[in-house]
Each structure stands twice: as C-alpha cells, then as structure tokens.
Design a protein around this motif. Structure first.
Motif, PDB file in Angstrom:
ATOM      1  N   MET A   1       0.844  -1.194   0.000  1.00 53.42           N
ATOM      2  CA  MET A   1       0.000   0.000   0.000  1.00 53.42           C
ATOM      3  C   MET A   1       0.882   1.248   0.000  1.00 53.42           C
ATOM      4  SD  MET A   1      -2.883   1.223   2.789  1.00 53.42           S
ATOM      5  CE  MET A   1      -3.641  -0.398   2.834  1.00 53.42           C
ATOM      6  N   ARG A   2       0.508   2.238  -0.809  1.00 51.91           N
ATOM      7  CA  ARG A   2       1.276   3.481  -0.897  1.00 51.91           C
ATOM      8  C   ARG A   2       0.342   4.693  -0.835  1.00 51.91           C
ATOM      9  NH1 ARG A   2       6.557   2.452   0.238  1.00 51.91           N
ATOM     10  NH2 ARG A   2       6.926   0.315  -0.474  1.00 51.91           N
ATOM     11  N   ILE A   3       0.849   5.763  -0.273  1.00 47.12           N
ATOM     12  CA  ILE A   3       0.103   7.011  -0.239  1.00 47.12           C
ATOM     13  C   ILE A   3       0.203   7.678  -1.608  1.00 47.12           C
ATOM     14  CG2 ILE A   3      -0.033   9.312   0.791  1.00 47.12           C
ATOM     15  CD1 ILE A   3       1.135   8.071   3.357  1.00 47.12           C
ATOM     16  N   LEU A  48       2.404  21.614   4.396  1.00 47.79           N
ATOM     17  CA  LEU A  48       1.870  20.325   3.945  1.00 47.79           C
ATOM     18  C   LEU A  48       2.026  20.153   2.434  1.00 47.79           C
ATOM     19  CD1 LEU A  48      -1.334  20.134   6.156  1.00 47.79           C
ATOM     20  CD2 LEU A  48       0.594  18.545   6.209  1.00 47.79           C
ATOM     21  N   ALA A  49       1.886  21.247   1.676  1.00 47.54           N
ATOM     22  CA  ALA A  49       2.057  21.161   0.221  1.00 47.54           C
ATOM     23  C   ALA A  49       3.476  20.746  -0.134  1.00 47.54           C
ATOM     24  CB  ALA A  49       1.709  22.502  -0.426  1.00 47.54           C
ATOM     25  N   ARG A  53       5.056  16.467  -1.415  1.00 47.49           N
ATOM     26  CA  ARG A  53       5.992  16.118  -2.497  1.00 47.49           C
ATOM     27  C   ARG A  53       7.271  15.495  -1.966  1.00 47.49           C
ATOM     28  NH1 ARG A  53      10.420  18.579  -4.246  1.00 47.49           N
ATOM     29  NH2 ARG A  53      10.010  20.418  -2.947  1.00 47.49           N
ATOM     30  N   ARG A  54       7.805  16.058  -0.897  1.00 48.62           N
ATOM     31  CA  ARG A  54       9.125  15.641  -0.425  1.00 48.62           C
ATOM     32  C   ARG A  54       9.099  14.338   0.370  1.00 48.62           C
ATOM     33  NH1 ARG A  54      13.492  18.425  -0.058  1.00 48.62           N
ATOM     34  NH2 ARG A  54      13.927  17.843   2.113  1.00 48.62           N
ATOM     35  N   HIS A  55       8.040  14.128   1.141  1.00 51.08           N
ATOM     36  CA  HIS A  55       8.077  13.030   2.103  1.00 51.08           C
ATOM     37  C   HIS A  55       6.884  12.082   2.057  1.00 51.08           C
ATOM     38  CE1 HIS A  55      11.421  15.140   3.874  1.00 51.08           C
ATOM     39  NE2 HIS A  55      10.671  16.176   4.179  1.00 51.08           N
ATOM     40  N   MET A  71       9.923  13.348   7.998  1.00 44.76           N
ATOM     41  CA  MET A  71       9.302  14.675   8.002  1.00 44.76           C
ATOM     42  C   MET A  71       9.923  15.586   9.059  1.00 44.76           C
ATOM     43  SD  MET A  71       5.240  13.725   7.436  1.00 44.76           S
ATOM     44  CE  MET A  71       4.708  15.428   7.229  1.00 44.76           C
ATOM     45  N   LYS A  72      10.314  15.010  10.188  1.00 42.72           N
ATOM     46  CA  LYS A  72      10.861  15.819  11.272  1.00 42.72           C
ATOM     47  C   LYS A  72      12.306  16.225  11.027  1.00 42.72           C
ATOM     48  CE  LYS A  72      11.435  15.846  16.309  1.00 42.72           C
ATOM     49  NZ  LYS A  72      11.249  15.088  17.567  1.00 42.72           N
ATOM     50  N   TYR A  73      13.094  15.309  10.491  1.00 40.83           N
ATOM     51  CA  TYR A  73      14.532  15.563  10.372  1.00 40.83           C
ATOM     52  C   TYR A  73      15.024  15.715   8.931  1.00 40.83           C
ATOM     53  CZ  TYR A  73      14.545  14.147  15.272  1.00 40.83           C
ATOM     54  OH  TYR A  73      14.292  14.062  16.622  1.00 40.83           O
ATOM     55  N   GLY A  74      14.212  15.315   7.956  1.00 40.71           N
ATOM     56  CA  GLY A  74      14.674  15.297   6.580  1.00 40.71           C
ATOM     57  C   GLY A  74      14.875  16.656   5.956  1.00 40.71           C
TER      58      GLY A  74
END
Length: 399
Positions: A1-3, A48-49, A53-55, A71-74
């Motif tokens: 499953m993928r988002i 969020l936009a 894309r990034r995460h 999301m926190k450290y990337g």
C-alpha cells in the motif's frame, strides 16, 4: 500500500480555523487527521504542500515511524509548531488507515485498553459576561449535561501582574463556579501563561479554598525554572505542556519535577505515537497525561484512542459540546460525552469519517483570537453568537 496524495480542508469557526487532512492510498483506503492552528493556518497548508511532495507521496502508511522521522529531520531545520502540526495531521491519518486495513480501533494497536471509559472535562462553556451570576448559571448547565469536571479561565487581561480589582473579580468567579458545581466535581483553573511566578503563587494561595484539581500554565512556557518555582510554593497540582511541540523538550520539565500533569496537544506534538512515547516517559516520573484538546471531532477521536490505552491518562478536554456545536455535522462517528465520560471506541481506525459536503458549509474565516484583550470571554462569546445568527464569515480553502 502506498500514499498517493493528501488533501486539506479548512473548517472556519468564529474563533479559530480547524485544518483537516485526508491521506489517500492506492488501495482505496483514506485516513483523516486534524490540527487546530491559531493564526498560522496558511503556514500549515504551505508546509503540507511541500511535505506531500518531499516526504508523504509514495510512502507506506504502515511505516509510520519512518515517515515521521523523515518529516521531522529530513528538512534539517529544527521542527517547530508548524512542522510538528503538519506531521501530526499526516501521522494520525496513517493510524486511521492502518486501523481500517486491519479492522481494529487504533487503541488496540497501541497495547489495548486499560480502562472501560475515559473521563471528560468541559471547556468553552463560559462565553458569558464575567460576573459571578453568569458564571454560576453557565457552570450549572455544564453539570446538568452530566459533566463531573470543567475548566475555566477566570482571569482578565493581566500580564505578569493582576491588579487588586481584577484579582477580587477573578476569585469571585471561581467561588461562584465551585458553589454551582458542588464539592463532588473537579474544578480546573486555567491561567494561560499570563503571570510572573510571584503573581501565580499569590493567586494559587487565594484559590486554595476552592480546591482546584490543577493550575494550568501559571507562567509563560519558555522558562521552566520559573514554573518549578511556582510548583515549589504551592500544594496545588500544576499542569502544562500545550505549547511544547516536541516530546524531547518535555525532558527538562520532567527532570525539574515542575508539573504534575503534562498536556501535549496530539495535533501539535507530531501525532498519536509521539504522544504515547511522551506518556511512557512521564509515567516514569509519576506524572499524568491530560491532552490539550481544543480541536474538532478528529482530534478528539485521536486523543481518545490514547485515553483508552495509556495507564497514566488522567482526563480529556472537550470543547465540542459548547464552543463548536454548530459544526457538529462535519463528521460521522464523532465521540460523544455521556455521564461525563467518553465510551471506548470500537470502529476501525479513528472511527470518524469527514463529510466534505458539510465541511463546505463552514469556509475558512478571518478569526482573530486575542487572549489579552479586555473582557476576552465576552468578546469571544459575542463573536460566536453573531456567527450562529448568520454573521460575517471568511473565505474557504480546500484542496
């Protein structure tokens, strides 16, 4: 499953906007998350936009720890309120997806139940004139609805100090509420971080006869040693934490033993699992957890999952019976308070489904909440009453 994508939906109320996030997958499952921002809704939507894309897109919603970490450290920069709130929206939506995929409520995936119901306390009920008579009557209405605990901020627009007249007036409101609810109900007193330690200690002494179950945020949250000073000079329990946005930042608070109850906001702390980790750490210091919860039905549902499975969970805040009754149509399965408690949820995931058509009826607003305005309780209530009668609104935003 993928988002495959995320969507954002803003619900406007007279005093703040609620941001809802829908996380969609390639297997047709959709999860929901929520955060309440004061004055930063646009910033949250912008983050969020970029994060989508990034995460987020392409991630496995079951890999919650990995997604939160990225999301926190990337992005390297230190995560603050905006980032941690964005993470929280996506994180709780992923838990919703996982629960739906497995056919289980989230609390079962976090260790299972430790209690058969979760105690609630009422907030948002005192949008009335700041008189003992009005507060007494409003508090009686709360008890008549079955609540056995309620919170109020009795204080005017003081900063650091509170003058003599305002002190007398504020204490008279607490006295009126205690008289209205009787000795068998919990009375929680909010200070919203207004005061110096000296003022907070003086007010604590004046409040002792009314047996408050806690004093919340007696001093500003940035200086934890100031909070420790207050804690050392009163026997009343101290609660704080809604404006701490990273569980690691609670370390100093716990080491100072400056609080008896921590109040993380699940929608600002990075979500359900981050709050669960904080609860476990707090438990080693014999500190209880009572999440700050002034959002809507999704945030309440996420916080309730923790209430079922966290051993040191004390009580859950609830606004939606009072301040936000007008938006009750935006979600199906929203948690309800009966006899002062939430029942253990049984539906898969968070158990709440958004009605996007109903959400469209409550577009984003230019809501300005000023805690330090004169008579802010009355002004806030006036704004809500105007909105309920068809007062001016703002612009909506959906994606």
């Amino acid at each position: 499953m993928r988002i495959t994508k995320i969507g954002t939906h803003v619900v406007g109320t007279p005093w703040r906007n609620l941001t809802y996030v829908t996380v969609h997958t390639d297997e047709g499952l959709t999860g929901v998350g929520e955060a309440r921002m004061l004055g930063h809704t646009g910033a949250l939507l912008g983050y969020l936009a970029e994060a989508e894309r990034r995460h987020v897109t392409g991630s496995d919603p079951f890999d919650i720890e990995d997604l939160v970490h990225r999301m926190k450290y990337g992005d390297f920069g230190r995560a603050g309120e905006i980032v941690m709130s964005g993470i929280a929206c996506v994180e709780m939506a992923c838990w919703d997806i996982v629960g739906k995929a497995l056919g289980q409520p989230v609390w079962r995936l976090l260790g299972g139940r430790v209690r058969d119901r979760v105690k609630a306390y009422a907030n948002g009920w005192y949008t009335v004139d700041r008189t003992p008579e009005e507060f007494h009557a409003a508090a009686r209405r709360v008890v008549e609805r079955g609540y056995r605990a309620l919170k109020l901020d009795p204080f005017g627009a003081g900063r650091m100090e509170l003058d003599h007249d305002e002190t007398i007036r504020s204490i008279s409101l607490v006295e009126a509420v205690r008289d209205a609810i009787g000795p068998g109900c919990e009375l929680l007193v909010e200070m919203h971080g207004r005061f110096s330690p000296a003022t907070a200690i003086r007010l604590a002494r004046l409040l002792e006869p009314y047996d408050p179950a806690w004093l919340e945020e007696p001093v500003p949250p940035e200086n934890l040693k100031a909070l420790a000073k207050v804690s050392a000079h009163t026997g009343l329990p101290i609660a704080t934490g809604e404006r701490i946005h990273d569980r690691i930042e609670f370390r100093e608070l716990l080491e100072l033993q400056a609080a008896d109850v921590v109040q993380p906001d699940v929608g600002h702390l990075g979500g359900i699992a981050e709050t669960r980790k904080l609860a476990a750490t707090a438990e080693t210091y014999y500190v209880q957890l009572a999440p700050h919860n002034v959002g809507g039905p999704v945030l309440t549902a996420a916080s309730l999952q923790l209430g079922v499975c966290v051993p040191n969970f004390k009580i859950l805040e609830h606004f939606n019976d009072f301040a936000d009754a007008e938006i009750g149509t935006i979600a199906k399965g929203a948690p309800k308070v009966v006899d002062g408690h939430f029942a253990v949820p049984t539906a898969p995931g968070l158990g709440v489904e958004l009605d996007l058509d109903a959400i469209a009826e409550f577009p984003r607003r230019d809501a300005d909440f000023d805690l330090f305005a004169e008579d802010w309780h009355k002004r806030d209530g006036t704004a809500r009453r105007a909105a309920a009668s068809g007062g001016p609104g703002g612009s909506g935003e959906r994606r």
